[in-house]
Design an enzyme around this catalytic site. Sequence first.
Site, PDB file in Angstrom:
ATOM      1  NE  ARG A 170      -3.747  -2.335   0.125  1.00 57.62           N
ATOM      2  CZ  ARG A 170      -3.467  -3.489  -0.480  1.00 57.62           C
ATOM      3  NH1 ARG A 170      -2.371  -3.598  -1.220  1.00 57.62           N
ATOM      4  NH2 ARG A 170      -4.272  -4.518  -0.389  1.00 57.62           N
ATOM      5  CB  SER A 221      -9.636  -1.265   3.671  1.00 56.84           C
ATOM      6  OG  SER A 221     -10.223  -2.425   3.144  1.00 56.84           O
ATOM      7  CD  GLU A 291      -5.611   0.318   2.714  1.00 54.56           C
ATOM      8  OE1 GLU A 291      -6.330   0.188   1.723  1.00 54.56           O
ATOM      9  OE2 GLU A 291      -5.312  -0.604   3.473  1.00 54.56           O
TER      10      GLU A 291
END
Length: 296
Positions: A170, A221, A291
């Site tokens: 990520r 998310s 995130e």
Amino acid sequence: MIKNFIKKHNLEYYEDISLKRYNTYRIDSKCKYLIFPKNKEELKELLQYLSTTEEKYIILGNGSNIILKENYYNGVVILLTKLNKLTITDNTIEVEAGYSLQKLALESCSIGLTGLEFACGIPGHIGASIAMNAGAYNSSLSEIVETVEVINPNFEFVNMTKQDLDFEYRSSMFKKNKNYIIVSAVLKLEKGNKEEILEKISKRRVKRIETQPLDMPSAGSVFRNPPNMHAGELIEKCGLKGYNINGAEVSEKHANFIVNTKNATGRDIIKLIEKVKQEVKKEFNIDLILEQIIVD
């Protein structure tokens, strides 16, 4: 003055406009200017001009991984939706930064190309998705990116290879070097069995509908999964499903999603994120890593 520059270069723009339709949390935050460059040359000229001013700016993709913290962004928001050219030659894809990743995944799967099935449920644009190395089902964009074309800090168009991009879970060099702007990318897929590919994405779609709050405004998310764990399970074990702050709510369907059930602000969502982090830290001594990106 920026308005003179906008009019001189005939840029598409809106002034003091709500960004509610341009972020997937549907946060009703306004910005000073919203600008839509028509091509990469316009984008380069705009960035070059902004570097000579004190105007702050952000570049949005699909607004699918961001939290607009304030009710008013006193600066320029640049949307790349018009940078959306696509060319598919055999198993090579050339695509501009403003193209929908989800749309591209579905289109490539429908012609029997394999490698992007994981992205059929990811609502971001290509540029932003590469920058954050978006992924799902243990796959990510870093596996299929060959090269990216960027505007570098000297406002030049340069090509960078996968090896230059420092891909991590990520993350990529673009998260640490905000003055490199992706304008297009070359992706390499493989030829596969069209029926098998479509069956796989169909099954995954059904599972997403069953397990994720796709019918509610959210930004996907919220936290990265800790090593060998699932953030959603940790949050659920803290009893936080359904916990609500002014309309920002930990989803009853999937605890690693926050949904906007009415008119939550960016600050409401951030308060809820802090509450979740505190409870998981207290219960499991684990620091969840956000995130999503907070835009001040």
